[in-house]
Design an enzyme around this catalytic site. Sequence first.
Site, PDB file in Angstrom:
ATOM      1  CB  THR A 132      42.030  47.107  48.216  1.00 52.94           C
ATOM      2  OG1 THR A 132      42.292  48.261  47.828  1.00 52.94           O
ATOM      3  CG2 THR A 132      40.860  46.212  47.792  1.00 52.94           C
ATOM      4  CG  PHE A 162      37.584  55.133  46.212  1.00 53.28           C
ATOM      5  CD1 PHE A 162      37.131  53.962  45.803  1.00 53.28           C
ATOM      6  CD2 PHE A 162      37.474  55.538  47.590  1.00 53.28           C
ATOM      7  CE1 PHE A 162      36.049  53.196  46.821  1.00 53.28           C
ATOM      8  CE2 PHE A 162      36.622  54.862  48.323  1.00 53.28           C
ATOM      9  CZ  PHE A 162      35.953  53.835  47.982  1.00 53.28           C
ATOM     10  N   GLY A 264      38.200  47.663  24.380  1.00 55.14           N
ATOM     11  CA  GLY A 264      39.680  47.400  24.306  1.00 55.14           C
ATOM     12  C   GLY A 264      39.946  46.112  24.190  1.00 55.14           C
ATOM     13  N   GLY A 268      43.201  45.901  33.207  1.00 59.07           N
ATOM     14  CA  GLY A 268      44.505  45.585  33.925  1.00 59.07           C
ATOM     15  C   GLY A 268      45.082  46.207  34.960  1.00 59.07           C
ATOM     16  CB  CYS A 271      43.307  47.980  41.730  1.00 59.23           C
ATOM     17  SG  CYS A 271      44.786  48.569  42.854  1.00 59.23           S
ATOM     18  CE  LYS A 331      45.673  54.335  34.787  1.00 57.84           C
ATOM     19  NZ  LYS A 331      44.541  54.860  35.693  1.00 57.84           N
ATOM     20  NE  ARG A 338      51.501  47.010  40.344  1.00 61.73           N
ATOM     21  CZ  ARG A 338      51.356  47.759  41.562  1.00 61.73           C
ATOM     22  NH1 ARG A 338      51.437  47.086  42.597  1.00 61.73           N
ATOM     23  NH2 ARG A 338      51.152  49.133  41.338  1.00 61.73           N
TER      24      ARG A 338
HETATM   25  P1  NAD Z   1      52.750  49.069  46.151  1.00 57.94           P
HETATM   26  O1  NAD Z   1      53.378  47.679  45.938  1.00 57.94           O
HETATM   27  O2  NAD Z   1      53.229  49.797  45.019  1.00 57.94           O
HETATM   28  O3  NAD Z   1      53.329  49.469  47.543  1.00 57.94           O
HETATM   29  C1  NAD Z   1      53.310  48.790  48.777  1.00 57.94           C
HETATM   30  C2  NAD Z   1      54.507  49.212  49.598  1.00 57.94           C
HETATM   31  O4  NAD Z   1      54.388  48.621  50.735  1.00 57.94           O
HETATM   32  C3  NAD Z   1      55.934  48.864  49.069  1.00 57.94           C
HETATM   33  O5  NAD Z   1      56.622  49.962  48.694  1.00 57.94           O
HETATM   34  C4  NAD Z   1      56.375  47.721  49.930  1.00 57.94           C
HETATM   35  O6  NAD Z   1      57.811  47.900  50.203  1.00 57.94           O
HETATM   36  C5  NAD Z   1      55.681  48.444  51.435  1.00 57.94           C
HETATM   37  N1  NAD Z   1      55.704  47.235  52.492  1.00 57.94           N
HETATM   38  C6  NAD Z   1      55.312  46.197  52.279  1.00 57.94           C
HETATM   39  N2  NAD Z   1      55.208  45.623  53.352  1.00 57.94           N
HETATM   40  C7  NAD Z   1      55.535  46.443  54.232  1.00 57.94           C
HETATM   41  C8  NAD Z   1      55.840  46.460  55.668  1.00 57.94           C
HETATM   42  N3  NAD Z   1      55.561  45.340  56.455  1.00 57.94           N
HETATM   43  N4  NAD Z   1      56.131  47.602  56.155  1.00 57.94           N
HETATM   44  C9  NAD Z   1      56.719  48.783  55.622  1.00 57.94           C
HETATM   45  N5  NAD Z   1      56.247  48.676  54.153  1.00 57.94           N
HETATM   46  C10 NAD Z   1      55.874  47.479  53.663  1.00 57.94           C
HETATM   47  O7  NAD Z   1      51.250  48.917  46.196  1.00 57.94           O
HETATM   48  P2  NAD Z   1      50.161  49.898  46.026  1.00 57.94           P
HETATM   49  O8  NAD Z   1      49.950  49.930  44.562  1.00 57.94           O
HETATM   50  O9  NAD Z   1      50.382  51.141  46.772  1.00 57.94           O
HETATM   51  O10 NAD Z   1      48.929  49.154  46.837  1.00 57.94           O
HETATM   52  C11 NAD Z   1      48.954  49.152  48.168  1.00 57.94           C
HETATM   53  C12 NAD Z   1      47.440  49.072  48.518  1.00 57.94           C
HETATM   54  O11 NAD Z   1      46.493  49.938  48.035  1.00 57.94           O
HETATM   55  C13 NAD Z   1      46.922  47.854  48.005  1.00 57.94           C
HETATM   56  O12 NAD Z   1      45.805  46.954  48.971  1.00 57.94           O
HETATM   57  C14 NAD Z   1      45.898  48.331  46.702  1.00 57.94           C
HETATM   58  O13 NAD Z   1      44.949  47.500  46.338  1.00 57.94           O
HETATM   59  C15 NAD Z   1      45.403  49.650  47.234  1.00 57.94           C
HETATM   60  N6  NAD Z   1      45.066  50.469  46.296  1.00 57.94           N
HETATM   61  C16 NAD Z   1      46.270  50.858  45.405  1.00 57.94           C
HETATM   62  C17 NAD Z   1      46.004  51.927  44.455  1.00 57.94           C
HETATM   63  C18 NAD Z   1      46.962  52.369  43.419  1.00 57.94           C
HETATM   64  O14 NAD Z   1      46.530  53.164  42.519  1.00 57.94           O
HETATM   65  N7  NAD Z   1      48.198  51.596  43.087  1.00 57.94           N
HETATM   66  C19 NAD Z   1      44.401  52.280  44.650  1.00 57.94           C
HETATM   67  C20 NAD Z   1      43.726  52.199  45.450  1.00 57.94           C
HETATM   68  C21 NAD Z   1      43.963  51.177  46.301  1.00 57.94           C
HETATM   69  C1  UGA Z   2      41.330  51.628  39.506  1.00 60.38           C
HETATM   70  C2  UGA Z   2      40.064  52.268  39.664  1.00 60.38           C
HETATM   71  O1  UGA Z   2      39.680  53.232  38.673  1.00 60.38           O
HETATM   72  C3  UGA Z   2      40.155  53.244  40.921  1.00 60.38           C
HETATM   73  O2  UGA Z   2      39.246  54.063  41.308  1.00 60.38           O
HETATM   74  C4  UGA Z   2      40.687  52.451  42.105  1.00 60.38           C
HETATM   75  O3  UGA Z   2      41.297  53.163  43.238  1.00 60.38           O
HETATM   76  C5  UGA Z   2      42.149  51.506  41.509  1.00 60.38           C
HETATM   77  O4  UGA Z   2      41.683  50.905  40.540  1.00 60.38           O
HETATM   78  C6  UGA Z   2      42.579  50.553  42.674  1.00 60.38           C
HETATM   79  O5  UGA Z   2      41.738  49.980  43.442  1.00 60.38           O
HETATM   80  O6  UGA Z   2      43.808  50.648  42.841  1.00 60.38           O
HETATM   81  P1  UGA Z   2      43.500  52.136  38.061  1.00 60.38           P
HETATM   82  O7  UGA Z   2      43.857  50.732  38.238  1.00 60.38           O
HETATM   83  O8  UGA Z   2      44.612  53.141  38.153  1.00 60.38           O
HETATM   84  O9  UGA Z   2      42.075  52.613  38.997  1.00 60.38           O
HETATM   85  O10 UGA Z   2      42.817  52.036  36.506  1.00 60.38           O
HETATM   86  P2  UGA Z   2      41.502  52.677  35.690  1.00 60.38           P
HETATM   87  O11 UGA Z   2      42.134  53.857  35.144  1.00 60.38           O
HETATM   88  O12 UGA Z   2      40.601  52.593  36.552  1.00 60.38           O
HETATM   89  O13 UGA Z   2      41.722  51.543  34.641  1.00 60.38           O
HETATM   90  C7  UGA Z   2      41.732  50.001  34.674  1.00 60.38           C
HETATM   91  C8  UGA Z   2      41.790  49.275  33.541  1.00 60.38           C
HETATM   92  O14 UGA Z   2      40.641  49.345  32.711  1.00 60.38           O
HETATM   93  C9  UGA Z   2      43.021  49.615  32.571  1.00 60.38           C
HETATM   94  O15 UGA Z   2      43.740  48.516  31.961  1.00 60.38           O
HETATM   95  C10 UGA Z   2      42.309  50.585  31.358  1.00 60.38           C
HETATM   96  O16 UGA Z   2      42.791  50.643  30.327  1.00 60.38           O
HETATM   97  C11 UGA Z   2      40.774  49.834  31.358  1.00 60.38           C
HETATM   98  N1  UGA Z   2      39.778  50.562  30.944  1.00 60.38           N
HETATM   99  C12 UGA Z   2      39.392  51.648  31.725  1.00 60.38           C
HETATM  100  C13 UGA Z   2      39.108  50.285  29.716  1.00 60.38           C
HETATM  101  O17 UGA Z   2      39.392  49.371  29.016  1.00 60.38           O
HETATM  102  N2  UGA Z   2      37.969  50.780  29.319  1.00 60.38           N
HETATM  103  C14 UGA Z   2      37.345  51.829  30.062  1.00 60.38           C
HETATM  104  O18 UGA Z   2      36.340  52.333  29.494  1.00 60.38           O
HETATM  105  C15 UGA Z   2      38.135  52.294  31.167  1.00 60.38           C
END
Ligand code: NAD
Ligand code: UGA
Length: 447
Positions: A132, A162, A264, A268, A271, A331, A338
């Site tokens: 993102t 997403f 709630g 958190g 993202c 959640k 985080r």
């Molecule tokens: P994360 O911290 O879990 O993972 C990132 C990984 O990248 C780590 O394992 C780290 O060691 C690695 N890394 C960092 N710098 C690097 C480099 N230069 N070369 C190779 N590896 C490297 O993060 P995440 O939760 O997977 O999030 C990644 C991105 O995806 C963010 O921008 C986040 O906003 C987006 N995103 C995450 C989720 C989610 O469910 N966590 C959902 C949608 C979007």
């Molecule tokens: C969220 C989005 O739902 C994803 O679509 C997106 O890809 C992701 O962020 C991201 O960009 O990383 P996620 O962080 O896994 O996903 O969590 P959610 O299930 O959306 O919940 C987010 C927070 O909102 C949690 O703390 C949850 O407890 C809270 N929540 C959710 C509420 O308090 N009320 C609700 O009705 C729904």
Amino acid sequence: MGGASEGERVKAHLCVIGAGRSGAVTAACLAQLGHRVCAVDVDQERVVTLRSGRAPFFEPGLDELISGNLNAGRLTFTSEYADAVPGAEFVLLSVDTPPRPTGEADLSSLTAAAQRIAPLLADDAVVVTRSTVPIGTNAELAKLIHVANPDATFAVVSNPEFLREGHAVDDFQRPERIVIGAAEERAGTRVAALYGTTDRPVILTDLETAELIKYAANAYLATSISFINEIANIADRFGADVGLVAEALALDRRIGGDAYLRAGIGFGGSCLPKDLRALVHTAELHGYTPTLLRAIVEVNERQPKRVLASLEEFFADLARRPIAVLGLSFKGDTFDLRSSPAVAAIHLLLAAGARVRVFDPLADQAVPAELEAQVELCPDAYTAVEGCDAVIVATDHSVFRALDLEKLRNAMRSPVFIDARNAFDPAVVAQARFVYRGIGRGSRHLE
Ligand code: NAD
Ligand code: UGA
């Protein structure tokens, strides 16, 4: 905006940079679609775990996908860019973009990755940003790669992700939509062909619109949560029931049954809070004051204080009072601390002098030493509540619903049950001789 052509899925050589929560899911799911995928991570320990067929974090269904595709020879993990990038037709960037103290997205992992792939890119490679990133980042990324390697022939495509933690595999395999932003349509359609989807909407657009769609989606979800939390706080002034309010709202098709309307202690995770603050930062940087977005952040930052307000009804002060907190994660049914509102509530309790005893069913994964030093981590909920004056349900883990409430009550010194997630039926809790307080469920006294 237009629809990408839906056709047969091509089988391609892919490289995913960053094998964290989103990158590991992306790599495993794309391998499952038949592509050959090599994921690169600078964290060698993470690579070792992934190579053994396990995800380094809790995510339902992911271990099976990783081990199955490792065994099928379609998925590999490395910490060496040179092993993965040169043969790849597509290089997907899934590195972290955490918040700086100002709220701005820290793009240092992304730019480091871009610098490292630049000299290794195959001819006509497509660099696909899954992380993102603020609006305008992909255009800058293209410039950066060009400066680092002027001979490279490549395109940059934005393909935001997403996924929800805890549902990540399912969300990848059955996405609500696939968003693809590209400066040249050909690169965008090549990325669409990787998914080969015929039954999910594919939105093919420019880079900036794709980037904004991702932020708008998370900001909208956050808005919905802060909205219902505000309604809950008002409901508590009148003894009204926010659960029924939300149910009634959801019956309106313009709002919908899956709307984020569970009140709630706030949203958190890695993202929603970060992306909202990054969007505020980007808007302000470009001379726009995002009044509504700022208010959503403010409502959310205030919400964990509701736990203290509930306790103040029963206790003049919390100094040295033992208080049990069930749940640490942001959640239910995940373990990710985080920006967890549960952790925020714990810090408020500690600041008020309470002795905090904690149980989280998934806390066998790492709890930061700084937090562990300040609370007593307990092996189960019944141990956590022993001798406590109140129990707070701070995370909606589904296993909590199976708790023996009588047993919980009998272990406690006072019968105060604060359901900060509205996860329990108040009547059932009251039957176990607890005094129940939820959020927006009829407590008249609160802020
Ligand atoms: P994360 O911290 O879990 O993972 C990132 C990984 O990248 C780590 O394992 C780290 O060691 C690695 N890394 C960092 N710098 C690097 C480099 N230069 N070369 C190779 N590896 C490297 O993060 P995440 O939760 O997977 O999030 C990644 C991105 O995806 C963010 O921008 C986040 O906003 C987006 N995103 C995450 C989720 C989610 O469910 N966590 C959902 C949608 C979007
Ligand atoms: C969220 C989005 O739902 C994803 O679509 C997106 O890809 C992701 O962020 C991201 O960009 O990383 P996620 O962080 O896994 O996903 O969590 P959610 O299930 O959306 O919940 C987010 C927070 O909102 C949690 O703390 C949850 O407890 C809270 N929540 C959710 C509420 O308090 N009320 C609700 O009705 C729904």
